[in-house]
Motif scaffolding. Structure first.
Motif, short mmCIF file in Angstrom:
data_model
loop_
_atom_site.label_atom_id
_atom_site.label_comp_id
_atom_site.label_asym_id
_atom_site.label_seq_id
_atom_site.Cartn_x
_atom_site.Cartn_y
_atom_site.Cartn_z
N TYR A 187 0.81 -1.22 0.00
CA TYR A 187 0.00 0.00 0.00
C TYR A 187 0.84 1.27 0.00
O TYR A 187 0.34 2.36 -0.27
N LEU A 188 2.14 1.13 0.29
CA LEU A 188 3.00 2.30 0.44
C LEU A 188 4.41 1.93 0.03
O LEU A 188 4.86 0.80 0.27
N ALA A 189 5.11 2.85 -0.62
CA ALA A 189 6.51 2.64 -0.97
C ALA A 189 7.36 3.72 -0.30
O ALA A 189 7.07 4.91 -0.42
N ILE A 190 8.38 3.29 0.44
CA ILE A 190 9.27 4.19 1.17
C ILE A 190 10.66 4.08 0.58
O ILE A 190 11.15 3.00 0.30
N GLN A 191 11.31 5.23 0.40
CA GLN A 191 12.65 5.22 -0.16
C GLN A 191 13.69 4.81 0.88
O GLN A 191 13.64 5.26 2.03
N GLY A 192 14.61 3.97 0.45
CA GLY A 192 15.77 3.61 1.27
C GLY A 192 17.00 4.31 0.70
O GLY A 192 17.32 4.13 -0.48
N ASN A 193 17.66 5.12 1.51
CA ASN A 193 18.79 5.93 1.05
C ASN A 193 20.03 5.68 1.89
O ASN A 193 19.97 5.14 2.98
N TYR A 194 21.15 6.15 1.34
CA TYR A 194 22.40 6.22 2.09
C TYR A 194 22.60 7.65 2.60
O TYR A 194 22.25 8.63 1.92
N LEU A 195 23.17 7.78 3.79
CA LEU A 195 23.54 9.06 4.38
C LEU A 195 25.04 9.07 4.62
O LEU A 195 25.60 8.09 5.12
N VAL A 196 25.68 10.19 4.27
CA VAL A 196 27.13 10.32 4.47
C VAL A 196 27.43 11.71 5.03
O VAL A 196 26.55 12.58 5.08
N ARG A 197 28.66 11.92 5.43
CA ARG A 197 29.08 13.24 5.87
C ARG A 197 29.12 14.20 4.68
O ARG A 197 29.34 13.77 3.54
N GLU A 198 28.94 15.46 4.95
CA GLU A 198 28.81 16.47 3.89
C GLU A 198 29.96 16.42 2.89
O GLU A 198 29.75 16.56 1.67
N HIS A 199 31.17 16.21 3.36
CA HIS A 199 32.34 16.26 2.47
C HIS A 199 32.83 14.87 2.07
O HIS A 199 33.96 14.74 1.57
N SER A 200 31.99 13.86 2.23
CA SER A 200 32.36 12.51 1.82
C SER A 200 32.60 12.46 0.31
O SER A 200 31.97 13.17 -0.47
N THR A 201 33.52 11.59 -0.09
CA THR A 201 33.79 11.40 -1.52
C THR A 201 32.78 10.47 -2.19
O THR A 201 32.81 10.30 -3.41
N TYR A 202 31.88 9.88 -1.40
CA TYR A 202 30.86 9.00 -1.97
C TYR A 202 29.74 9.87 -2.55
O TYR A 202 29.02 10.56 -1.81
N LEU A 203 29.58 9.80 -3.85
CA LEU A 203 28.62 10.67 -4.53
C LEU A 203 27.43 9.93 -5.11
O LEU A 203 26.39 10.54 -5.38
N CYS A 204 27.56 8.62 -5.32
CA CYS A 204 26.47 7.83 -5.89
C CYS A 204 26.43 6.47 -5.18
O CYS A 204 27.37 6.10 -4.46
N ASN A 205 25.37 5.74 -5.39
CA ASN A 205 25.21 4.46 -4.70
C ASN A 205 26.33 3.48 -5.03
O ASN A 205 26.76 2.71 -4.18
N GLU A 206 26.81 3.53 -6.27
CA GLU A 206 27.87 2.60 -6.68
C GLU A 206 29.17 2.86 -5.92
O GLU A 206 29.98 1.94 -5.73
N ASP A 207 29.38 4.09 -5.47
CA ASP A 207 30.60 4.42 -4.72
C ASP A 207 30.65 3.69 -3.38
O ASP A 207 31.74 3.47 -2.83
N VAL A 208 29.48 3.34 -2.84
CA VAL A 208 29.41 2.79 -1.49
C VAL A 208 29.91 1.35 -1.41
O VAL A 208 30.55 0.95 -0.44
N ASP A 209 29.62 0.56 -2.43
CA ASP A 209 29.98 -0.87 -2.37
C ASP A 209 31.42 -1.08 -2.79
O ASP A 209 31.73 -1.58 -3.87
N GLN A 210 32.32 -0.68 -1.89
CA GLN A 210 33.76 -0.82 -2.11
C GLN A 210 34.40 -1.48 -0.90
O GLN A 210 33.91 -1.35 0.23
N SER A 211 35.47 -2.19 -1.11
CA SER A 211 36.19 -2.86 -0.02
C SER A 211 36.60 -1.83 1.03
O SER A 211 37.09 -0.75 0.69
N GLY A 212 36.39 -2.17 2.29
CA GLY A 212 36.76 -1.30 3.40
C GLY A 212 35.70 -0.33 3.83
O GLY A 212 35.83 0.28 4.90
N VAL A 213 34.61 -0.17 3.06
CA VAL A 213 33.53 0.74 3.42
C VAL A 213 32.64 0.08 4.47
O VAL A 213 32.22 -1.07 4.30
N LEU A 214 32.34 0.80 5.54
CA LEU A 214 31.50 0.29 6.62
C LEU A 214 30.14 0.99 6.56
O LEU A 214 30.05 2.21 6.65
N ILE A 215 29.07 0.18 6.41
CA ILE A 215 27.72 0.71 6.27
C ILE A 215 26.90 0.35 7.51
O ILE A 215 26.74 -0.84 7.83
#
Length: 248
Positions: A100-128
């Motif tokens: 009945y409802l669709a909710i968006q699931g997003n990533y949150l990072v620090r303002e000056h993080s180098t992660y700019l898109c979802n693909e940037d997040v799935d890298q070795s050493g990244v902690l989610i």
């Protein structure tokens, strides 16, 4: 313990006569929260009461702080009904209605993080950071290949844990992340969302044949008659989209 719902002609009865036991999950603040008096409130609470009224039953709300605990209560029959994301990892014990409802699931990072898109997040050493047993935990468990998931006990705690432990990314429902970003400052969402979390009603698997069609009908009518739309406005819900009403 609340028992199974039994069909008797056009009426329904529970093992405790006349009572529908409903699991309310505080771990999803889009759907449920504590009001000023500490009582359960939100879209799921309103819908629970409407369903109980439609079925001619009293409504007993049982509250949980995490989706995994609310899901377990429905899956083992301790509750007759709950409100969850319709994830296949839960389908062995819980039967789901139409969403009945669709909710968006997003990533949150620090303002000056180098992660700019979802693909940037799935890298070795990244902690989610994720909420243990949440819909996005289940989804990311299936889809993340290189990064590491750090599971916090409940979804509302994820951002505070992300900061306290110095994690790279926090994952969660958009509304919660936006509220935390406004509260803390110096944080930003990665756009677009990495998943759409479709919300549905969940019942014990054993009750699927007896209740799913009736609950689907209530959902369809609640979408068509404006019940859901009014509930979203009443509870100030943003970042969620109603599913299209289906003709019956």
């Amino acid at each position: 313990m609340m028992g199974a719902v039994l069909e008797q002609g056009d009426t329904l009865a529970t093992a405790i006569p006349g009572v529908l036991s409903v699991a309310i999950n505080y771990g999803n603040p889009i759907l449920a929260y504590r009001d000023a008096k500490g009582s359960p409130a939100g879209v799921s609470v309103d819908l629970a009461r409407r369903i109980a009224d439609e079925l001619g039953l009293a409504c007993q709300l049982m509250t949980f702080d995490a989706a995994k605990d609310a899901t377990a209560a429905v899956g083992n029959g301790a509750c007759d009904l709950g409100f969850f994301a319709a994830d296949p990892a839960r389908a062995d014990k819980v039967a789901f209605t139409r969403p009945y409802l669709a909710i968006q699931g997003n990533y949150l990072v620090r303002e000056h993080s180098t992660y700019l898109c979802n693909e940037d997040v799935d890298q070795s050493g990244v902690l989610i950071g994720v909420g243990r047993g949440s819909a996005y935990d289940l989804f990311l468990t299936r889809t993340i290949r290189k990064a590491t998931l750090m599971r916090e006990s409940t979804s509302p705690e994820v951002v505070d844990t992300f900061l306290r432990l110095g994690l790279d990314v926090a994952a969660g429902v958009r509304g919660q992340l936006e509220a935390d970003a406004a509260r803390i400052g110096g944080l930003r969402l990665i756009e677009p969302y990495f998943m759409l979390i479709e919300q549905a009603l969940g019942i014990p698997k054993a009750l699927e044949a007896k209740l799913i069609n009736r609950l689907d009908h209530i959902i369809s009518r609640s979408l068509a008659d404006g019940f859901f739309a009014e509930a979203l406005v009443r509870h100030g819900v943003e970042g969620a989209a109603l599913m299209a009403a289906k003709s019956e």
